[in-house]
Structure formats: structure tokens, C-alpha cells
Design a protein around this motif. Sequence first.
Motif, PDB file in Angstrom:
ATOM      1  N   ALA A  89      -4.791   2.820  -0.689  1.00  0.00           N
ATOM      2  CA  ALA A  89      -5.746   2.035  -1.476  1.00  0.00           C
ATOM      3  C   ALA A  89      -6.151   0.794  -0.696  1.00  0.00           C
ATOM      4  CB  ALA A  89      -5.117   1.642  -2.804  1.00  0.00           C
ATOM      5  N   LEU A  90      -7.391   0.329  -0.931  1.00  0.00           N
ATOM      6  CA  LEU A  90      -7.843  -0.880  -0.241  1.00  0.00           C
ATOM      7  C   LEU A  90      -7.263  -2.118  -0.910  1.00  0.00           C
ATOM      8  CD1 LEU A  90     -11.560  -0.012   0.445  1.00  0.00           C
ATOM      9  CD2 LEU A  90      -9.705  -0.295   2.107  1.00  0.00           C
ATOM     10  N   GLU A  91      -7.108  -2.031  -2.226  1.00  0.00           N
ATOM     11  CA  GLU A  91      -6.587  -3.173  -2.972  1.00  0.00           C
ATOM     12  C   GLU A  91      -5.678  -2.637  -4.067  1.00  0.00           C
ATOM     13  OE1 GLU A  91      -5.266  -5.984  -3.497  1.00  0.00           O
ATOM     14  OE2 GLU A  91      -7.042  -7.008  -2.709  1.00  0.00           O
ATOM     15  N   GLY A  92      -4.646  -3.408  -4.408  1.00  0.00           N
ATOM     16  CA  GLY A  92      -3.729  -2.955  -5.446  1.00  0.00           C
ATOM     17  C   GLY A  92      -4.276  -3.237  -6.835  1.00  0.00           C
ATOM     18  N   GLN A  93      -3.640  -2.628  -7.837  1.00  0.00           N
ATOM     19  CA  GLN A  93      -4.109  -2.817  -9.210  1.00  0.00           C
ATOM     20  C   GLN A  93      -3.571  -4.109  -9.825  1.00  0.00           C
ATOM     21  OE1 GLN A  93      -3.020   0.753 -11.273  1.00  0.00           O
ATOM     22  NE2 GLN A  93      -4.158   2.042  -9.858  1.00  0.00           N
ATOM     23  N   GLY A  94      -2.668  -4.751  -9.150  1.00  0.00           N
ATOM     24  CA  GLY A  94      -2.153  -6.018  -9.665  1.00  0.00           C
ATOM     25  C   GLY A  94      -1.019  -5.805 -10.637  1.00  0.00           C
ATOM     26  N   LEU A  95      -0.208  -6.846 -10.787  1.00  0.00           N
ATOM     27  CA  LEU A  95       0.901  -6.790 -11.745  1.00  0.00           C
ATOM     28  C   LEU A  95       0.373  -7.288 -13.077  1.00  0.00           C
ATOM     29  CD1 LEU A  95       4.080  -6.441 -11.996  1.00  0.00           C
ATOM     30  CD2 LEU A  95       4.203  -8.894 -11.621  1.00  0.00           C
ATOM     31  N   ASN A  96       0.835  -6.677 -14.146  1.00  0.00           N
ATOM     32  CA  ASN A  96       0.461  -7.129 -15.474  1.00  0.00           C
ATOM     33  C   ASN A  96       0.604  -8.654 -15.561  1.00  0.00           C
ATOM     34  OD1 ASN A  96       0.541  -7.879 -18.205  1.00  0.00           O
ATOM     35  ND2 ASN A  96       1.110  -5.793 -18.774  1.00  0.00           N
ATOM     36  N   PRO A  97      -0.499  -9.350 -15.865  1.00  0.00           N
ATOM     37  CA  PRO A  97      -0.448 -10.817 -15.830  1.00  0.00           C
ATOM     38  C   PRO A  97       0.621 -11.415 -16.736  1.00  0.00           C
ATOM     39  CG  PRO A  97      -2.692 -10.044 -16.081  1.00  0.00           C
ATOM     40  CD  PRO A  97      -1.830  -8.837 -16.196  1.00  0.00           C
TER      41      PRO A  97
ATOM     42  N   SER B 226       2.157  -6.112   1.210  1.00  0.00           N
ATOM     43  CA  SER B 226       1.094  -5.423   0.466  1.00  0.00           C
ATOM     44  C   SER B 226       0.680  -4.124   1.147  1.00  0.00           C
ATOM     45  CB  SER B 226      -0.134  -6.322   0.289  1.00  0.00           C
ATOM     46  OG  SER B 226       0.181  -7.411  -0.529  1.00  0.00           O
ATOM     47  N   ASP B 227       1.642  -3.262   1.389  1.00  0.00           N
ATOM     48  CA  ASP B 227       1.371  -1.978   2.021  1.00  0.00           C
ATOM     49  C   ASP B 227       0.880  -0.997   0.953  1.00  0.00           C
ATOM     50  OD1 ASP B 227       1.367   0.470   3.207  1.00  0.00           O
ATOM     51  OD2 ASP B 227       3.386   0.322   4.063  1.00  0.00           O
ATOM     52  N   PHE B 228      -0.448  -0.924   0.818  1.00  0.00           N
ATOM     53  CA  PHE B 228      -1.006  -0.118  -0.272  1.00  0.00           C
ATOM     54  C   PHE B 228      -1.016   1.374   0.026  1.00  0.00           C
ATOM     55  CE2 PHE B 228      -3.281  -4.244  -1.231  1.00  0.00           C
ATOM     56  CZ  PHE B 228      -2.375  -4.584  -2.223  1.00  0.00           C
ATOM     57  N   SER B 229      -0.378   1.773   1.125  1.00  0.00           N
ATOM     58  CA  SER B 229      -0.226   3.213   1.329  1.00  0.00           C
ATOM     59  C   SER B 229       1.002   3.718   0.566  1.00  0.00           C
ATOM     60  CB  SER B 229      -0.101   3.534   2.819  1.00  0.00           C
ATOM     61  OG  SER B 229       1.149   3.071   3.291  1.00  0.00           O
ATOM     62  N   VAL B 230       1.727   2.774  -0.038  1.00  0.00           N
ATOM     63  CA  VAL B 230       2.864   3.164  -0.873  1.00  0.00           C
ATOM     64  C   VAL B 230       2.419   3.065  -2.337  1.00  0.00           C
ATOM     65  CG1 VAL B 230       5.196   2.533  -1.606  1.00  0.00           C
ATOM     66  CG2 VAL B 230       4.572   2.440   0.809  1.00  0.00           C
ATOM     67  N   LEU B 231       2.648   4.156  -3.069  1.00  0.00           N
ATOM     68  CA  LEU B 231       2.073   4.295  -4.409  1.00  0.00           C
ATOM     69  C   LEU B 231       2.414   3.123  -5.331  1.00  0.00           C
ATOM     70  CD1 LEU B 231       0.443   6.197  -6.289  1.00  0.00           C
ATOM     71  CD2 LEU B 231       2.622   7.166  -6.998  1.00  0.00           C
TER      72      LEU B 231
ATOM     73  N   HIS C 283      -1.036  -6.843  -5.658  1.00  0.00           N
ATOM     74  CA  HIS C 283      -2.400  -7.251  -5.359  1.00  0.00           C
ATOM     75  C   HIS C 283      -2.310  -8.320  -4.281  1.00  0.00           C
ATOM     76  CE1 HIS C 283      -6.459  -8.832  -5.939  1.00  0.00           C
ATOM     77  NE2 HIS C 283      -6.717  -7.712  -6.579  1.00  0.00           N
ATOM     78  N   THR C 284      -3.271  -8.347  -3.339  1.00  0.00           N
ATOM     79  CA  THR C 284      -3.163  -9.292  -2.230  1.00  0.00           C
ATOM     80  C   THR C 284      -3.256 -10.741  -2.678  1.00  0.00           C
ATOM     81  OG1 THR C 284      -5.490  -8.843  -1.877  1.00  0.00           O
ATOM     82  CG2 THR C 284      -3.950  -7.833  -0.328  1.00  0.00           C
TER      83      THR C 284
END
Lengths: 658, 163
Positions: free
Chosen positions: A148-156, A58-63, A70-71
Motif C-alpha cells: 500500500a502507498l499509505e496506511g489506513q491509520g490507527l483508530n483515532p 511504516s513498511d506498508f508491504s506488511v498487511l 499511517h505515516t
Amino acid sequence: MLPELRVLFLGLALAASLLQVRGGWADIALERQRFYAGLQLAGCLGAFGVLLWTFAASDFSVLIVAENSHTTKPLIYKLSGAWGNHEGSALMWALIHAFYAFLYANTAPHVSRATKQKASSIIGALNAPTLLFILAASNPFERLAPAALEGQGLNPLLQDPALAIHPPILYAGYVGFVVPFGIAAAAILSKSVNRTVASEVLPWGFSALALLTLGVGLGSWWAYRELGWGGWWFWDPVENASFMPWLAGTALLHSAIVMEKREGLKVWTVLLAIITFALSLLGTFLVRSGVLTSVHAFATDPERGLFILIIMIAFVGGAFALFAWRAPLLRNGGVFSPISREGALVLNNLFLSVACAAVLIGTLYPLALEAVTGQKISVGPPFFNATFLPLMIPLLLVLPFGPFLAWKRADVAGAAERLLAAGLFAVLGAVMAASLAERGPWLAPIGVALGLWLIAGAASEIAFRTKLFKVDLSETWRRACNLPRSAWGTAIAHAGVGVTVLGVVGETAWKDEYIGLMRPGDQTEIADHMVTLESMRPHRGPNYVEDVARFEVTTPDGLTRYVEASKRLYPARNFPTTEAGMIERLAGDLYVTLGEPQEDGTQTVRVFYKPLVNLIWIGTLFMIAGGTVSLTDRRLRVGAPVPAKARRRAEVSAIPAE
Amino acid sequence: MTSLRSLVFLPFVFLLCITLAAPAVAVNPSEILDDPKLEERARDLSTNLRCLVCQNQSIDDSDAPLARDLRVLVRERLVAGDSNDEVIDFVVARYGEFVLMTPRFAGHTVVLWLAAPVLLLVAGGGLLILALRRRGVKPAKPKELDADEKQKLARLLSEEAKV
């Protein structure tokens, strides 16, 4: 730090791929090709490994990680997020391509070494544009600053096991057709288009088609289970993009069989090998460029689309030019009468190719029309059903005859006699279906007959070849064991088509539905199932919250089953989904979904009964199994390469002593 | 917009109304007409009308508010006594031909509709002519087997008989 290694890895892969180009004209040895292909694969594996790692960690420094992960996601969906986006899937494409190039270079040739060298050089080199594309225009490791602190998540909707493995398998199918393409191109280049080329093409074609079938089947199964209204095929342009190579690939295998056995249809087989890969690339272009949503969406962000378009035009245009240049030199061998195995396979190719063209035209026509006149029209499922199905019916009707016809010149009356039992069985089935069904279109029993005809026809062929009931059973068993694997594969795959037809007919003709408002305690009856809403309760999952409805169902055979359907909310994306509840039986699925809760405390409930629907995918599995069994046929086996030393020794000993 | 774009780009995935908030079956109990005949006609018409804000989804399948409005509109027209064609004409007049899942047969769709049948006729006809022409040409009479070959054949046949 790790993501920066990508340049190194991708550069290595690109360099190796470019080095393979030389093989096209300079006769660099196969051993060298193998080395480069290995390097290319290592580079792609390294880059893809880094990508997987960034997603796993979960390396959120990668776009793309921040956009798609999401973690709180389970690990499998973190990893599948790596290919659930444009950049990552392009890298996966390159990896799979490199894998094929490596595998191809490292198998023993059926064709001459010179042709094999050319083919593996072409296949390896064809990955260079994709790698260049990733390095120049589609960097999967683009940084996000600040992270980013947290990812946007994968489409459920995509968080489903079937869909996690769907893209890699589908890609393996798509990209797999690069091998027949490379072999065909190499064969034309080296002016040696003969039956060994077909032997070389067939195993790769079979495996690519089996993987493509699995990929398409998984996608359809996912749509059925996840999209919430039980549809399994929509003639969506994205589906069509994968269906066209499937049709062309199926035609390719059947014509390659003629080429392998009888040296016939050489020109056509080579052309189909080119077309099939061209359609794979076209599919990529359609899906990736955004051209599908609208021509204008493509125009606003044309960089990537243009790149793929240029690659496609260069490959396909080049291949067609090569074909046009050399095809007149090709001579078709093997004269045959129209009524023969060859004739049947030509008919197969005629219908499959026209069907493929129909899908192609239906998919591209709205785009072309909008680009030319600005008129916007929709080409939807009714159009495809009206053009595609009439082409399939005659094809499937004559299909069982094919394996009964002899090569060169055959006797239709004899084949018909052997298929008499199958025909009677099919008619009987139709009569039974018509008397059992209380409603549904009059065409449905005919559809059932068609499905049964295919299954019984395939069984008849095996029965005939093993002399079932004509000799004693142990003898039949012995014959069955000695039957070529390709005969078994053919029968299994053809029966699978019949099974799928039965599923399609059952689901479309006899589905039933209930749409209504229910409160706990309410009952409804659908297709002899008694459905009671037992309770509603909230529940919290790992990365979602949901309202779960529990239903008690009394099935027609008197059993009591429980089924749960829910409406979920994934807070990471504020994304609601409906999770269908299903009671799966071979006879049919009971499919329950929830709609909106009403203010008066009632709940919108939709219950569907889908008769025979699972046969659609069971038939697909049969087709895959058939392809796999054929692949194990002695003729099609791809051997491990013989080490150079041993080969030289063999060659020396093969020279007869004076 | 990013999420939307990444979705559109999603590779070879069977995505339909994924850009919408919630995919689910559309028809709501409140919309269903009391007359089952009329409701059946409404459902038939709905499957051929496109939800304008979705990707390739009919209003019968879509949960979008616009699809709902269209479904209600279709039912209103039917209750008012319109024939199926009148309903379709009404909807097309309002939303354009884009709303039809099956394009009309007209000047701009001739190629679309006729391409496959014409292709089949041309290719099939070509093959037929080729086959008929070839019929005239008798394949060369196969060479008689020489003694050695005859012996081989006899041996193979006797093996086959044993099998």
C-alpha cells in the motif's frame, strides 16, 4: 527482508519452549531451564523487535502495518499500533509470557528445587501453543502485494497515551497469572503442596494483580476521557473479561496468605491459582474469537477462535483433571475457629468468588442462550449492578475487621472496640454528606459511610499497631518503621478500596448535567460553575482538523479557568471524534463536550459535573501502591539465584563438622 | 470490513460503540421534553434500553440514528400518557427482548438471575455447616511447655516489653 526473519526468531522461541517441556518429567536442571527460557525470550524479543521496526518504518508491504498505521502518526502511536491489532497483540502476549518464564526461572526458589524445576518447565512450555498459533494461524508479518502507498491509520480513539500503554500492562497482568498456575500445577505434580508454595506464589500474584489493576484502571480512565460522555465502567463483556481474573486473583492472594501463614486453605489456593489463569485465557478467547459480537460471528471465522478454545480447554481441562486426581491427597493443616483471621479471609474468598461467578454467568449467559435456544437477550449494566453490588457491600462492611482478627481464634468484640473510632467517623461522614447534598438517592450517604469506614478502618489498624497516641510520637514513628511492609501494603490497598468507593458513590449519586444549544457569549450554570462559551474556531493538528470551542468557567471558589472542547476529524480514516474539555479538581470534574453544530449557528453543548470522580482512579493507585509495598516485604522478596558453585559451597559448609 | 474486524479483535480494550462513527453523548437538546418529570422518566427508561446497532450501549449513551429514533419513540409514548411498563412493553413488542438491558425474569433467564444468590447460599451454607461441625471437635490440648521453652518464652516476652 527483515520480516522474513520472524520464522527464525519464532522458531527459535518455539524450539526453546518445547525443550522446556522435558523438565516436567525428566529432572533437567534448573540451569538448563534458565538457558532455554533465555533462548525463548531472545526469540520472542527478536520477533517483536522486527514487528516494532516494521511499524516504526511504516513498511506498508506488511498487511497489519497497512491496516493500522499511517505515516503522519506520531511515533508513539506508530509503535502502539503494533499491539493495537490481533496478530501483533498475540505476539506481544508470547513475548510477555517468555519474559515471565525467564524471570521465574532466574529467581531463587522458596520451594524445593525439584518443584521449581517443574514449575519453570511448565511455565516455559505453556508458551509453545501460543507460539505455534502465531506461526500457523496468526502471522503478524503477512505481506501485502502490491504494497500500500499509505496506511489506513490507527483508530483515532486509540491514539491516546493511556491507551498506548494499556494493552502491554493489561497483558502483563493477565499473563502474570501463568506463574501461580505453573507453581500450583508443579506443586500438585510433585505432591508437595505446603506453605512454601504459597510463599512462591505470593510475589508473582501480587505483581500480576498490581499490573492488572493498573491495566484495568488505565482502560477505565481512557474510556472516561476519550469516549466523550464520561462513563468509566460499562460492564461491557470486554471489561468483564479483565475484571474476572482481577476478582479471582484478589481471592487467590488472600487465600494464599492463609496458606503461607497457617498452611490452611491449601486445596482452595491451588484451585484458585488454576481458575485465575483459566479466566485470563477465557478473557483472551472471548475478546479474540469474535464470539462476543455474536455466536454467529464466531462461526463464520472460527479458525482463530477454535485454536484459542482448544488451547484453553487443554490447559484448563488438564489442570483441573490433575487437581481432581491429586486434591484428595491434600490435607488442609491449621484448624481455625470461624471467628479468626482465617475465617475472615474465607469470607473474603466466598464473596469474591461468588461475585466473580456472577460476572462470568452474566457475561456468558446471552451467548449460551443464543447458542442453545436461539433467543437473543442483553445482559447490561443494570443486571450487573443488581447482582454484583449486593455481594460487594457485605464484603466491604466486614473488610476492616479482617486485619484486627488474630489467627486461629479471635475476639470480635475486641476488634469492634478498636474500630469504634472508624465507625463513628464513617457515621459522621454520612450525616455530613446527607446534610450537604440537596438531592441524590438516600443510599448515597450510606455509600459515603462505607467508603470512609474502609479508609478509617485501614488507618485504625496502623494506628493500633503503632500505638498512636498511646506512646509518644517518636516511639510511634519507630514502630511505624518496624511494621512489616505487608501490614502497610494491606492498609494502603484497603484504604484504596475505600477511596474508590467514595469516587463511585460521588459520581453516580450526585452527577449533574446540562444539555443545550449555545452561541458564543451564552452562559449556563451547573453545580455552582458559571460556564460561558467564549469562541469557536477551526484548528489543524498533525493528523486531524478540528473545531475548537473555548469556554470560560468560573469555579465555585471564584477562580476563572478556561477549557477547550473540540470535534475532530481524522481524514486518514474519515473518522470524527469528540475531545472532551475538563477542569479536573479533587472535588469533581467539569466535563465539557460538543455535539452537532446546528444550522442556525448554535452549537450543541453538553456539560457534566462529576463529583469525586477522580477518586475512582486515585483509589486504584492506592491499591497498586499497596500491592507494591507488600511486594517489598521481607517474606515475599524474590531473590537473585545463587550461582551453583556458591550454593554447593554453602551446602558443604552447612554440613556440621563431626 | 477489515477495519471493523480488527476493531472487534482489539485486545482487552474498553471499546463500546467504537464501531459507530462518532461516540458522544446522545440526548440532543431538541429531544428534551418540556415537562422535567416526564423527561426524567424518559432518561431512566433510556438507560435500560439497548441501542440495537451498538455494542452494549444504551440509547441514552448512543449517537446512532436508530438510538435517536428509539429515544424519540419513548418520549412520544410518555407524552401520550403511557406508564413506564407500557412503554417498555411497547418497545419490546417492536424490537424483541434483546432491546432490554436488564433481561426479564422468566423461564429462560431463571438460571441467570438465580445463579449468584443460589451459589452464595450453597457455598455460604456449606461453610457454615462445616464451621458448626468443627465446633464440636475440640482441638487437641496444646502440650505443656518444657523448661527450655518456658525460658525462651520469658526471654522473648521481656524483649517485647522493652520494644
